[in-house]
Design a protein around this motif. Structure first.
Motif, mmCIF file in Angstrom:
data_model
loop_
_atom_site.group_PDB
_atom_site.id
_atom_site.type_symbol
_atom_site.label_atom_id
_atom_site.label_comp_id
_atom_site.label_asym_id
_atom_site.label_seq_id
_atom_site.Cartn_x
_atom_site.Cartn_y
_atom_site.Cartn_z
ATOM 1 N N GLU A 43 -6.737 -11.081 39.569
ATOM 2 C CA GLU A 43 -7.488 -10.124 38.740
ATOM 3 C C GLU A 43 -7.907 -8.860 39.483
ATOM 4 O OE1 GLU A 43 -11.149 -11.879 37.156
ATOM 5 O OE2 GLU A 43 -10.857 -13.613 38.442
ATOM 6 N N TYR A 293 -4.497 -17.991 29.577
ATOM 7 C CA TYR A 293 -5.312 -16.904 29.030
ATOM 8 C C TYR A 293 -6.487 -16.461 29.899
ATOM 9 C CZ TYR A 293 -2.705 -16.932 24.589
ATOM 10 O OH TYR A 293 -1.739 -16.811 23.619
ATOM 11 N N ASP A 294 -6.637 -17.062 31.088
ATOM 12 C CA ASP A 294 -7.545 -16.489 32.086
ATOM 13 C C ASP A 294 -7.035 -16.886 33.469
ATOM 14 O OD1 ASP A 294 -9.063 -18.749 33.333
ATOM 15 O OD2 ASP A 294 -9.898 -19.038 31.333
ATOM 16 N N GLU A 297 -7.135 -20.787 34.654
ATOM 17 C CA GLU A 297 -6.516 -21.797 33.789
ATOM 18 C C GLU A 297 -7.473 -22.372 32.749
ATOM 19 O OE1 GLU A 297 -4.359 -24.583 36.357
ATOM 20 O OE2 GLU A 297 -2.725 -23.113 36.272
ATOM 21 N N ASN A 301 -12.673 -18.995 30.450
ATOM 22 C CA ASN A 301 -12.820 -18.946 28.997
ATOM 23 C C ASN A 301 -13.754 -20.032 28.460
ATOM 24 O OD1 ASN A 301 -11.914 -17.031 27.174
ATOM 25 N ND2 ASN A 301 -9.777 -17.663 27.323
ATOM 26 N N PRO A 347 -7.303 -14.838 24.512
ATOM 27 C CA PRO A 347 -7.263 -14.352 25.901
ATOM 28 C C PRO A 347 -8.599 -13.765 26.375
ATOM 29 C CG PRO A 347 -5.258 -13.716 24.764
ATOM 30 C CD PRO A 347 -6.181 -14.295 23.716
ATOM 31 N N CYS A 351 -7.851 -11.773 31.694
ATOM 32 C CA CYS A 351 -6.522 -12.389 31.662
ATOM 33 C C CYS A 351 -5.505 -11.482 32.343
ATOM 34 C CB CYS A 351 -6.081 -12.616 30.215
ATOM 35 S SG CYS A 351 -5.720 -11.078 29.321
ATOM 36 N N ASP A 352 -4.397 -12.085 32.760
ATOM 37 C CA ASP A 352 -3.260 -11.284 33.207
ATOM 38 C C ASP A 352 -2.361 -11.067 31.990
ATOM 39 O OD1 ASP A 352 -0.883 -10.274 34.142
ATOM 40 O OD2 ASP A 352 -1.006 -11.363 36.041
ATOM 41 N N SER A 355 0.901 -12.853 31.899
ATOM 42 C CA SER A 355 0.863 -14.284 31.576
ATOM 43 C C SER A 355 0.715 -14.500 30.079
ATOM 44 C CB SER A 355 -0.308 -14.972 32.283
ATOM 45 O OG SER A 355 -0.210 -14.810 33.668
ATOM 46 N N VAL A 356 -0.130 -13.670 29.444
ATOM 47 C CA VAL A 356 -0.383 -13.817 28.013
ATOM 48 C C VAL A 356 0.892 -13.515 27.225
ATOM 49 C CG1 VAL A 356 -1.690 -12.872 26.058
ATOM 50 C CG2 VAL A 356 -2.844 -13.300 28.246
#
Ligand code: ADP
Ligand code: MN
Ligand code: MN
Ligand code: MN
Ligand code: MN
Length: 368
Positions: A43, A293-294, A297, A301, A347, A351-352, A355-356
């Motif tokens: 991040e 979504y973060d 893992e 979230n 997400p 988040c990246d 990845s999303v």
């Protein structure tokens, strides 16, 4: 109010002095290229600048570079050279002229992607799904903090009044540091980011900007550079940006990165049928998506997806038209037109986007 700007060393510098030097003529064949990359936290953003002796016209002309991965949580000190591969180029709103911002992805000594290089897998998925023309629009929420880590403009001892008046608010007692938001918006437009809008959020000092629609891998490249611009603009104002998905406990909204998604078929007549098929596939892969979504893992979230404050619970999948407490929302307009896109509200703000976008395309387009 505690602006706490007196504690911000950057804010105290006199910016008109910098202007004297930024307005110096720059030799025509010398270009400053700022290479930007994601560090080992998945991040954090890092950047460093080099001089090119030509004006680059495309990414393919840009040299591969390297950095000390042991200082970015990305390698051991004994084998620390980590490669930067340029992937996208933008105009630099700070240096202007021919100067460039270069988004990069990162590779280990053996030219394998680093652990936090999620672009490589995303690009592979986007290439396979290219014919379906996947579009993404991400709503990036974020919170401004002062140098003491308190939301910017909040009283030092105590809290602002309860949420209600702040969302899309106007006025000195409703929103804080709009200067950062306005400067960032123009910086994105100048850079060539497809920024589609901005608004004040429900919690005071929380804001949002949207990037998109972008096709395929571009959503990740553009959102990361937009985040770089945000941190960099705020730095000049002496304000800190956090993408933490729940910066304040209690009755305060968290921060997300809703991902709006469509394929060519979804955007065409009766695309709603395709949207419903996608929702059905997403419903069977809830845990896989939460993990993507973060950066932790799902751990980040957990604090945000509580089922309160306009979120769904992290434990269940749900979908609905115009429903802001569901995992997936079909915007009212799309339900009426029977075509358009869906909104994945899960997400987290940190988040990246690679990845999303990767997991959405693999589930919906590639049936993986
Ligand atoms: P919300 O109503 O949830 O606050 P916003 O207006 O903040 O929505 O953001 C909507 C996002 O969806 C924008 O980034 C926009 O570019 C994007 N978008 C619009 N149409 C599509 C589409 N067909 N496919 C994917 N994204 C889209
Ligand atoms: Mn050195
Ligand atoms: Mn929005
Ligand atoms: Mn929002
Ligand atoms: Mn939204």
């Amino acid at each position: 109010m505690s602006g706490i700007l007196e504690n911000s060393p950057n804010y105290k510098l006199n910016k008109t002095v910098l202007d004297k030097f930024l307005s110096l003529p720059q030799p025509e064949n010398k270009v400053q290229a700022t290479y930007i990359w994601i560090d080992g936290t998945g991040e954090g953003i890092r950047a460093k600048t080099r001089t090119l002796d030509f004006v680059p016209k495309s990414v393919s002309e840009l040299p591969i570079w390297n950095y000390d991965g042991s200082s970015t949580y990305q390698s051991e000190g004994s084998n620390s050279d980590t490669y930067l591969y340029p992937v996208a180029m933008y105009n630099d709103p700070f240096q202007r002229g021919n100067n460039k911002l270069i988004m990069c992805d990162t590779y280990k000594y053996n030219h394998q992607p680093t652990e936090t290089n999620h672009r490589a897998a995303c690009l592979e998925a986007m290439t396979k799904a290219a014919a379906q023309k996947p579009w993404f629009g991400i709503e990036q929420e974020y919170t401004l903090l002062d140098m003491e880590g308190r939301p910017f403009g909040w009283p030092r001892n105590g809290f602002p009044g309860p949420q209600g008046p702040y969302y899309c608010g106007v006025g000195a007692n409703k929103v804080y540091a709009r200067d950062v938001v306005e400067a960032h918006y123009r910086a994105c437009l100048y850079a060539g980011i497809n920024i589609s809008g901005t608004n004040a959020e429900v919690m005071p000092s929380q804001w949002e900007f949207q990037v998109g629609p972008c096709e395929g891998i571009e959503i990740g490249d553009q959102l990361w550079v937009a985040r770089y611009l945000l941190h960099r603009v705020a730095e000049e104002f002496g304000v800190v940006v956090t993408l933490d998905p729940k910066p304040m406990e209690g009755d305060w909204n968290g921060a997300g990165a809703h991902c709006n998604f469509s394929t060519k078929t979804m955007r065409e007549e009766n695309g709603i049928i395709e949207i419903e098929k996608a929702i059905d596939k997403l419903s069977k892969q809830h845990i896989r998506h939460i993990k993507a979504y973060d950066p932790k893992e799902g751990k980040d979230n957990e604090r945000r997806l509580t089922g309160k404050h306009e979120t769904s619970t992290i434990h269940d999948f749900s979908a609905g038209v115009a429903n802001r407490t569901a995992s997936i929302r079909i915007p009212r307009g799309c339900a009426e037109e029977k075509k358009g896109y869906l909104e994945d509200r899960r997400p987290a703000s940190n988040c990246d986007p690679y990845s999303v976008a990767n997991v959405i395309v693999r589930t919906v387009c590639l049936n993986e």
